[in-house]
Design an enzyme around this catalytic site. Structure first.
Site, PDB file in Angstrom:
ATOM      1  N   GLY A 353      10.280  -4.464   6.971  1.00 24.77           N
ATOM      2  CA  GLY A 353      11.388  -4.449   7.915  1.00 24.77           C
ATOM      3  C   GLY A 353      11.911  -3.062   8.205  1.00 24.77           C
ATOM      4  N   GLY A 376       6.652  -7.348   1.697  1.00 27.30           N
ATOM      5  CA  GLY A 376       6.049  -7.973   0.514  1.00 27.30           C
ATOM      6  C   GLY A 376       4.769  -8.708   0.871  1.00 27.30           C
TER       7      GLY A 376
END
Ligand code: AMP
Length: 395
Positions: A353, A376
Site C-alpha cells: 500500500g 504481504g
C-alpha cells in the site's frame, strides 16, 4: 484459475471481493482512490455483460461495528470512480439482508458494509462465508492484497461456488507478473524493504531470502536492525521486542550468501515534523533526542549503486517518512534509481500500500515494470507460498 472472460455474466449476480481499504482523511474523504480504480475494468465487464456486481470489502481494523470504519463514507467516491450509480447495503447478512436483496432487482452495482464488522470475516467462519455466498451466482476475487489471508470473503466463500469462481482482471494481472519474476528471476535479484515496522514484514523477509542476492533495508525498520547490531539510534522508531528476530534475519542472510545493505547515514530530525531541525549523521551514531526520518546522501549513493547493477528489483515500503516533503528525498532517489535500472532492462516490481502511494506521489508509477497492490501477499507469493486466496480459486 479461471478469469472473468470464461463466464457469460448476463443476468448473473457477481459477488466481487474488492480491496477498498483506502486511506481517508479526518473528514472521511478518500485521499487515494487507486484501489478503487484498480477494480474498474472488472466492474465494467460485469455491468456491460448485463450482470450485477455486488462489491464487498473491509476497511481498516474495526473492533465490532465502528461507524468511522463504515464503507458508507466511501460509497459516493466508489460510484464516481467507477462511473456507475451504486446502492449501499448496510445489512450484509441475516434476515434484513435477505429482505433487502429481494428488493434490489434494479440496482446494477451494490456496495456491502464493512465485512470486518462481523467477527466471522477474520476468523474465516464457514457459516458467515455461506451467508455471504447467498449474494451471488458467481464469485470473483479482485483483492490480491488480501490473498494471503484465509478470511471468509477472501478464501472460504469460494467453496460455495464450485466451477463458478474467477480471478478479477487486476488480480490475474498481478499473479501473472509475480510468476514472471519467479520464473525469469534474472540475477542479481535485489529486494528493497522499507516502511515503519519489521514486525509486519518478518515472515515475508525470511521467505524471500533464498530468492535474492541483495537485501536493502531502509525506512523505520532499519533502526531495529541497527540497534540489534549495537548502534545508537537516538529516538528513532524501533521495535525493541524484535531485536532477536533482526539478528536472526541477518544471520540467515549471511548463511545464504545474501548481501545486506543497511543505511550508512540518515537525515536526523529533532522532532517528527517537516519543519524540524535536521542534520546528517551516521546511522549508528544518532544523538539522544534526534530521530532518523530519511536515509542520508552516502546511503542513497550506496543503495543506488546496488540497484543499478540489479536485473530484478522488488520494492516494498518507503525509505523514509515520504509523506513529509523534507524526508521524501531518499525514497524519491531510490525510486529514480529503480526507474533508471528499469529503463536499462531490469524488471522492477513495486508492491505494498505505502509503496504504491509513494510511487504515485512521486510520479514514478509508469516507470516501474509492475506496480502491485499487494504487500504481504506479494512477499508471500514471491516466496512461492500457496496463497489461500489463490488456492481457493483453483480448487
Ligand atoms: P509500512 O506500512 O510498514 O510500509 O510503513 C509505511 C510508513 O513507514 C510510512 O507512513 C512512512 O512514513 C513510515 N516510515 C518510513 N521511514 C520511517 C522512519 N525512518 N521513521 C518513522 N516512520 C517511517
Amino acid at each position: 484459475m479461471k478469469t472473468l472472460d470464461d463466464f457469460d455474466l448476463s443476468g448473473k449476480r457477481v459477488l466481487v471481493r474488492v480491496d477498498y481499504n483506502v486511506p481517508l482523511d479526518d473528514r472521511f474523504q478518500v485521499t487515494d482512490a487507486t484501489r478503487i480504480e484498480v477494480s474498474k475494468p472488472t466492474v465494467e465487464k460485469i455491468v456491460n455483460d448485463g450482470g450485477r456486481a455486488i462489491l464487498m470489502s473491509h476497511l481498516g481494523r474495526p473492533k465490532g461495528v465502528e461507524s468511522r470504519f463504515s464503507l458508507r463514507h466511501i460509497a459516493a467516491e466508489v460510484s464516481d470512480t467507477l462511473g456507475v450509480p451504486l446502492d449501499f447495503v448496510s445489512d450484509v447478512v441475516g434476515g434484513r439482508a435477505r429482505a433487502k436483496r429481494s428488493r434490489l432487482r434494479k440496482a446494477r452495482v451494490l456496495l456491502l458494509e464493512n465485512l470486518r464488522f462481523h467477527e466471522g470475516e477474520v476468523q474465516g467462519d464457514v457459516r458467515f462465508a455461506e451467508q455471504l455466498a447467498e449474494w451471488g451466482d458467481i464469485y470473483v476475487n479482485e483483492a490480491f492484497a488480501t490473498a494471503h489471508r484465509a478470511h471468509a470473503s477472501t478464501a472460504v466463500v469460494a467453496r460455495f461456488f464450485p466451477g463458478k469462481k474467477a480471478a478479477g482482471y487486476a488480480f490475474e494481472k498481478e499473479v501473472s507478473a509475480i510468476k514472471r519474476v519467479l520464473k525469469a528471476g534474472r540475477k542479481p535479484v535485489t529486494a528493497i524493504l522499507g516502511g515503519a515496522k519489521v514486525s509486519s514484514k518478518i515472515t515475508g523477509v525470511e521467505n524471500i531470502l533464498p530468492s535474492v542476492d541483495n537485501l536493502i533495508v531502509g525506512g523505520g525498520m532499519a533502526f531495529t536492525f541497527i540497534q540489534a547490531l549495537g548502534g545508537r539510534i537516538g529516538g528513532s522508531i524501533c521495535e525493541a521486542d524484535k531485536l532477536t528476530v533482526a539478528r536472526r534475519i541477518l544471520n540467515q542472510a549471511e548463511g545464504q550468501g545474501v548481501k545486506v545493505f543497511l543505511p550508512l547515514d540518515v537525515i536526523a530530525a529533532d522532532r517528527f515534523a517537516d519543519q524540524a531541525h535536521t542534520k546528517v549523521v551516521g546511522s549508528d551514531r544518532i544523538p539522544a533526542g534526534w530521530q532518523g526520518l530519511d536515509i542520508g546522501p552516502k546511503t542513497v549513493a550506496r543503495f543506488g549503486d546496488v540497484i543499478l547493477r540489479s536485473k530484478t528489483i522488488l520494492w516494498n515500503g518507503p525509505l523514509g517518512v515520504f509523506e513529509l516533503p523534507n524526508f521524501a528525498k531518499g525514497t524519491m532517489a531510490v525510486g529514480n534509481h529503480i526507474a533508471q535500472a528499469t529503463r536499462d532492462g531490469a524488471f522492477s516490481l513495486v508492491g505494498g500500500g505505502d509503496s504504491v502511494a509513494a510511487v504515485e506521489k512521486l510520479g514514478l508509477q509508469n516507470r516501474m515494470s509492475c506496480v502491485s497492490t499487494g504487500g504481504g501477499a506479494l512477499l508471500a507469493c514471491l516466496a512461492d507460498q500457496t496463497l489461500p486466496g489463490i488456492a481457493a480459486l483453483e480448487s
